[in-house]
Design a protein around this motif. Structure first.
Motif, PDB file in Angstrom:
ATOM      1  N   ASN A  94       0.822  -1.214   0.000  1.00 39.07           N
ATOM      2  CA  ASN A  94       0.000   0.000   0.000  1.00 39.07           C
ATOM      3  C   ASN A  94       0.863   1.273   0.000  1.00 39.07           C
ATOM      4  OD1 ASN A  94      -2.464   1.288  -0.130  1.00 39.07           O
ATOM      5  ND2 ASN A  94      -2.619   1.491   2.086  1.00 39.07           N
ATOM      6  N   TRP A  95       1.809   1.322  -0.943  1.00 36.40           N
ATOM      7  CA  TRP A  95       2.764   2.424  -1.018  1.00 36.40           C
ATOM      8  C   TRP A  95       2.194   3.690  -1.645  1.00 36.40           C
ATOM      9  CZ3 TRP A  95       7.504  -0.561  -3.323  1.00 36.40           C
ATOM     10  CH2 TRP A  95       8.149  -1.247  -2.297  1.00 36.40           C
ATOM     11  N   LEU A  96       1.061   3.606  -2.292  1.00 34.72           N
ATOM     12  CA  LEU A  96       0.608   4.711  -3.120  1.00 34.72           C
ATOM     13  C   LEU A  96      -0.689   5.312  -2.604  1.00 34.72           C
ATOM     14  CD1 LEU A  96       1.382   6.173  -5.749  1.00 34.72           C
ATOM     15  CD2 LEU A  96       0.039   4.499  -6.992  1.00 34.72           C
ATOM     16  N   GLY A  97      -0.610   6.562  -2.147  1.00 32.02           N
ATOM     17  CA  GLY A  97      -1.791   7.271  -1.686  1.00 32.02           C
ATOM     18  C   GLY A  97      -2.565   7.882  -2.844  1.00 32.02           C
ATOM     19  N   GLU A  98      -3.750   8.381  -2.549  1.00 30.64           N
ATOM     20  CA  GLU A  98      -4.620   8.928  -3.599  1.00 30.64           C
ATOM     21  C   GLU A  98      -4.074  10.181  -4.261  1.00 30.64           C
ATOM     22  OE1 GLU A  98      -8.736   9.297  -2.831  1.00 30.64           O
ATOM     23  OE2 GLU A  98      -8.923   7.259  -2.092  1.00 30.64           O
ATOM     24  N   THR A  99      -3.191  10.904  -3.606  1.00 32.74           N
ATOM     25  CA  THR A  99      -2.622  12.126  -4.189  1.00 32.74           C
ATOM     26  C   THR A  99      -1.156  11.927  -4.578  1.00 32.74           C
ATOM     27  OG1 THR A  99      -2.026  12.987  -2.013  1.00 32.74           O
ATOM     28  CG2 THR A  99      -4.194  13.614  -2.899  1.00 32.74           C
ATOM     29  N   GLU A 100      -0.782  10.676  -4.815  1.00 30.14           N
ATOM     30  CA  GLU A 100       0.590  10.355  -5.192  1.00 30.14           C
ATOM     31  C   GLU A 100       0.604   9.656  -6.546  1.00 30.14           C
ATOM     32  OE1 GLU A 100       2.687   9.571  -0.932  1.00 30.14           O
ATOM     33  OE2 GLU A 100       1.438   7.959  -1.717  1.00 30.14           O
ATOM     34  N   ALA A 101       1.799   9.601  -7.127  1.00 30.15           N
ATOM     35  CA  ALA A 101       1.995   8.911  -8.395  1.00 30.15           C
ATOM     36  C   ALA A 101       3.329   8.180  -8.347  1.00 30.15           C
ATOM     37  CB  ALA A 101       1.983   9.892  -9.563  1.00 30.15           C
ATOM     38  N   ILE A 102       3.438   7.169  -9.185  1.00 27.80           N
ATOM     39  CA  ILE A 102       4.725   6.498  -9.389  1.00 27.80           C
ATOM     40  C   ILE A 102       5.300   7.097 -10.666  1.00 27.80           C
ATOM     41  CG2 ILE A 102       5.910   4.321  -9.857  1.00 27.80           C
ATOM     42  CD1 ILE A 102       4.714   4.287  -7.096  1.00 27.80           C
ATOM     43  N   VAL A 103       6.570   7.502 -10.579  1.00 24.73           N
ATOM     44  CA  VAL A 103       7.257   8.031 -11.753  1.00 24.73           C
ATOM     45  C   VAL A 103       8.456   7.146 -12.075  1.00 24.73           C
ATOM     46  CG1 VAL A 103       6.521  10.417 -11.353  1.00 24.73           C
ATOM     47  CG2 VAL A 103       8.704   9.637 -10.403  1.00 24.73           C
ATOM     48  N   GLU A 104       8.842   7.165 -13.345  1.00 24.83           N
ATOM     49  CA  GLU A 104      10.017   6.440 -13.821  1.00 24.83           C
ATOM     50  C   GLU A 104      11.006   7.475 -14.333  1.00 24.83           C
ATOM     51  OE1 GLU A 104      10.944   2.665 -16.688  1.00 24.83           O
ATOM     52  OE2 GLU A 104       9.348   4.013 -17.311  1.00 24.83           O
ATOM     53  N   TRP A 105      12.228   7.399 -13.861  1.00 29.26           N
ATOM     54  CA  TRP A 105      13.242   8.380 -14.268  1.00 29.26           C
ATOM     55  C   TRP A 105      13.521   8.268 -15.757  1.00 29.26           C
ATOM     56  CZ3 TRP A 105      13.234  11.703 -10.732  1.00 29.26           C
ATOM     57  CH2 TRP A 105      13.146  11.349  -9.390  1.00 29.26           C
ATOM     58  N   LEU A 106      13.619   9.397 -16.438  1.00 27.76           N
ATOM     59  CA  LEU A 106      13.913   9.407 -17.871  1.00 27.76           C
ATOM     60  C   LEU A 106      15.414   9.365 -18.128  1.00 27.76           C
ATOM     61  CD1 LEU A 106      11.256  11.898 -19.229  1.00 27.76           C
ATOM     62  CD2 LEU A 106      11.281   9.405 -19.380  1.00 27.76           C
ATOM     63  N   ASP A 107      16.173   9.950 -17.249  1.00 31.32           N
ATOM     64  CA  ASP A 107      17.623   9.929 -17.351  1.00 31.32           C
ATOM     65  C   ASP A 107      18.157   9.066 -16.218  1.00 31.32           C
ATOM     66  OD1 ASP A 107      17.681  11.726 -19.577  1.00 31.32           O
ATOM     67  OD2 ASP A 107      17.343  13.384 -18.203  1.00 31.32           O
ATOM     68  N   GLU A 108      19.381   9.263 -15.850  1.00 31.47           N
ATOM     69  CA  GLU A 108      19.961   8.527 -14.728  1.00 31.47           C
ATOM     70  C   GLU A 108      19.196   8.834 -13.442  1.00 31.47           C
ATOM     71  OE1 GLU A 108      24.067   8.722 -12.206  1.00 31.47           O
ATOM     72  OE2 GLU A 108      24.232   8.843 -14.387  1.00 31.47           O
ATOM     73  N   ASN A 109      19.021   7.829 -12.611  1.00 34.36           N
ATOM     74  CA  ASN A 109      18.343   8.006 -11.334  1.00 34.36           C
ATOM     75  C   ASN A 109      19.139   8.997 -10.481  1.00 34.36           C
ATOM     76  OD1 ASN A 109      17.466   7.709  -8.618  1.00 34.36           O
ATOM     77  ND2 ASN A 109      16.731   5.654  -9.037  1.00 34.36           N
TER      78      ASN A 109
END
Length: 99
Positions: free
Chosen positions: A52-67
């Motif tokens: 349950n890591w993701l709240g209703e006002t959160e998003a998962i993002v993926e880095w486009l460049d180096e982390n």
């Protein structure tokens, strides 16, 4: 879920995320309010749901460049290509490929 200017957050949006050394570009791959997601690593997706890591006002993002949090220190846990972030006033929409 919306950006500070009222624009709706959408999957595959390119966003600027604040990091300790400024900002980094990422793309939105999962939405907390609807749980909608792009094709992402199945093990990671399972962890998000089970823990349950993701709240209703959160998003998962993926880095486009180096982390920007990457490191070589054995003192700390390794970092992956995804990050959970609140969709607050500091996350800015930079581009949109979907309409």
């Amino acid at each position: 879920m919306q950006y500070r200017d009222g624009t709706e957050v959408m999957l595959d949006d390119t966003v600027s995320v604040p990091v300790p050394k400024g900002s980094a570009l990422a793309r939105v791959v999962m939405l907390g309010d609807s749980r909608a997601h792009l094709e992402i690593d199945a093990r990671f997706l399972e962890l998000v749901e089970v823990e349950n890591w993701l709240g209703e006002t959160e998003a998962i993002v993926e880095w486009l460049d180096e982390n920007p949090f990457a490191h070589d220190s054995p003192k700390y846990a390794p970092v992956g290509r995804y990050m959970c972030t609140p969709m607050d006033e500091f996350v800015e929409l930079k581009g949109r490929t979907r309409i």
